[in-house]
Write an enzyme that holds these catalytic residues in place. Structure first.
Site, mmCIF file in Angstrom:
data_model
loop_
_atom_site.group_PDB
_atom_site.id
_atom_site.type_symbol
_atom_site.label_atom_id
_atom_site.label_comp_id
_atom_site.label_asym_id
_atom_site.label_seq_id
_atom_site.Cartn_x
_atom_site.Cartn_y
_atom_site.Cartn_z
ATOM 1 N N CYS A 109 0.793 -1.244 0.000
ATOM 2 C CA CYS A 109 0.000 0.000 0.000
ATOM 3 C C CYS A 109 0.825 1.294 0.000
ATOM 4 C CB CYS A 109 -0.972 0.042 1.155
ATOM 5 S SG CYS A 109 -1.238 -1.494 2.013
ATOM 6 N N GLN A 156 1.157 -11.158 -3.192
ATOM 7 C CA GLN A 156 -0.259 -10.792 -3.164
ATOM 8 C C GLN A 156 -0.662 -10.286 -4.532
ATOM 9 O OE1 GLN A 156 -0.266 -7.714 -0.092
ATOM 10 N NE2 GLN A 156 -1.983 -8.781 0.819
ATOM 11 N N ASP A 158 -2.297 -7.805 -5.548
ATOM 12 C CA ASP A 158 -2.775 -6.618 -4.843
ATOM 13 C C ASP A 158 -3.275 -5.525 -5.789
ATOM 14 O OD1 ASP A 158 -3.230 -5.327 -2.506
ATOM 15 O OD2 ASP A 158 -1.120 -5.007 -1.985
ATOM 16 N N LYS A 244 -13.749 -4.453 6.187
ATOM 17 C CA LYS A 244 -13.506 -5.155 4.910
ATOM 18 C C LYS A 244 -14.611 -6.142 4.586
ATOM 19 C CE LYS A 244 -10.795 -8.832 7.019
ATOM 20 N NZ LYS A 244 -9.943 -9.953 6.783
ATOM 21 N N HIS A 290 -8.253 -1.222 -0.612
ATOM 22 C CA HIS A 290 -7.209 -2.235 -0.798
ATOM 23 C C HIS A 290 -7.964 -3.491 -1.215
ATOM 24 C CE1 HIS A 290 -4.455 -0.219 2.269
ATOM 25 N NE2 HIS A 290 -5.630 0.291 2.580
HETATM 26 ZN ZN LIG Z 1 -3.049 -2.295 0.734
#
Ligand SMILES: [Zn+2]
Length: 412
Positions: A109, A156, A158, A244, A290
């Protein structure tokens, strides 16, 4: 009787264990000399990873994401700003070199935020969606490590979406639809959805004001509600920066796995002081989502291995075709067949061993290779190949071209 049944179950479960299949198909290994929780992907495991990644990248580009690439280490200062050192230090690998304290990245991130921050962003630019196969390292206690399912180094799939508060709901709906599309391609059609919220009794675990948390949780619940998506609330399961939505897949054996996660974050943009310029020419708040669809790629690979019990569909199989010369006289013809298949982009391999043809077929069956191509005197004369399909049997005498088309058209 009972003992027999238990033994059968034991055998069945080890048949489906990704660690057993992984060794049998030569996909990956983990060893103590390298370090526990660290994965070595062998050539066949690496090719499956590449297939997954190619599909993933193509779909992301089609869906308005931009691909980015960020480093594996960064200054500790960056993780002070992000708050990871306050909330996540026990899982981080810290080091010092040349008098500069550093961190091996546990998350991607802050890097994506830094890319966003390189220039002023207008409301017209939003949403901005950055995606990356980001390899991260997180310390996990040795007792919790398990094959590819729980490791210390992983990649990940991501992405971070930067958007205005007005866009957040629509973006979440888009991500949910995209998640379903991607997971279906891998053969997962059943899901359970969870909304993880903050535990008000443990405020020290979470960053930001109670008011903002309430607002974020409300947006997620309303988005799911408006779309008529059934979900269960998981109190206290939120991450430290926001609530989340998790999409858990159900595999062929009915087991549930947490893979996809969509996290709402109003904290990190504030800590990094990122904004967007609104239609009024002034700076306004930007929000962040995210999200990971597969989760940890290694873990997803383990789930895929167990879901298919190593019998990968032809598009995912590391080796799609095994070319088998029937006798020593056919090696040259078999070699040409193999070369032609490779030239057509088919993942093909030849078995030139002196073993009997029945042994070669058995070996290819054990390796769960979708197609076997037999090359003998008759095939050589007709310039064709005898095709066998794994777990099915004879398909018939075909030309190379027909087999290539068959493989390329096979979707499942
Ligand atoms: Zn993130």
């Amino acid at each position: 009787m009972k003992l027999l049944k238990n033994k059968k179950q034991e055998r069945e479960s080890s048949d489906a264990d990704h660690r057993v299949i992984g060794q049998q198909l030569d996909l990956f290994s983990i060893n103590e000399e390298v370090g526990i929780g660290l994965v070595l992907l062998h050539p066949k495991g690496t090719i499956v990873r590449k297939i997954i990644r190619d599909f993933w990248e193509q779909e992301h580009l089609k869906n308005g994401y931009q691909l980015v690439c960020t480093p594996h280490i960064a200054r500790q200062e960056l993780w002070k700003i992000s708050g990871h050192l306050d909330y996540y230090e026990q899982n981080m690998y810290l080091f010092e070199k040349g008098g500069e304290p550093g961190v091996v990245k546990p998350m991607n991130c802050p890097f994506h935020i830094q890319i966003y921050k390189t220039k002023p962003r207008s409301y017209k630019d939003l949403p901005i969606r950055y995606a990356e196969w980001g390899t991260v390292y997180r310390y996990e206690r040795s007792g919790t490590l398990h094959g590819l399912l729980r490791v210390r180094g992983f990649t990940q799939d991501d992405a971070h979406v930067f958007c205005t508060p007005e866009q957040i709901s629509e973006e979440i709906v888009k991500i949910l639809g995209f998640t379903e599309h991607v997971l279906k391609r891998f053969g997962f059609h059943e899901y359970n959805i969870y909304l993880s919220t903050r535990d008000p009794k443990q405020p020290e675990k979470y960053m930001g004001s109670e008011e903002n948390w309430e607002l974020a949780q409300k947006v997620l619940a309303e988005t799911l509600g408006k779309r008529g998506i059934a979900y269960s609330e998981m109190l206290g399961e939120a991450v430290f920066y926001g609530p989340k939505i998790d999409v858990n897949i159900v595999d062929a054996s009915g087991r549930e796995w947490q893979c996809s996660t969509i996290q709402f974050d109003f904290n990190l943009p504030k800590r990094f002081n990122i904004t967007h310029i609104g239609p009024d020419g002034r700076e306004h708040e930007v929000l962040m989502i995210h999200r990971a669809l597969l989760g940890a790629v290694e873990r997803f690979f383990a789930i895929l291995i167990e879901h298919y019990r190593g019998n990968f569909p032809v598009w995912l199989a590391p080796i799609q075709v095994k070319v088998l010369p029937i006798s020593g006289d056919n090696i040259q013809y078999a070699g040409k067949v193999n070369e032609k298949l490779l030239a057509h982009g088919i993942r093909s391999e030849i078995d030139n061993s002196p073993a009997t043809i029945s042994h070669k077929i058995r070996e290819a069956e054990v390796q769960k290779i979708p197609y076997m191509v037999l090359c003998g005197k008759r095939e050589m004369k007709l310039n064709k190949i005898s095709v066998r399909k794994h777990a099915v049997g004879d398909v018939g005498l075909l030309t190379i071209k027909v087999l290539v088309i068959k493989i390329k058209n096979e979707r499942g």
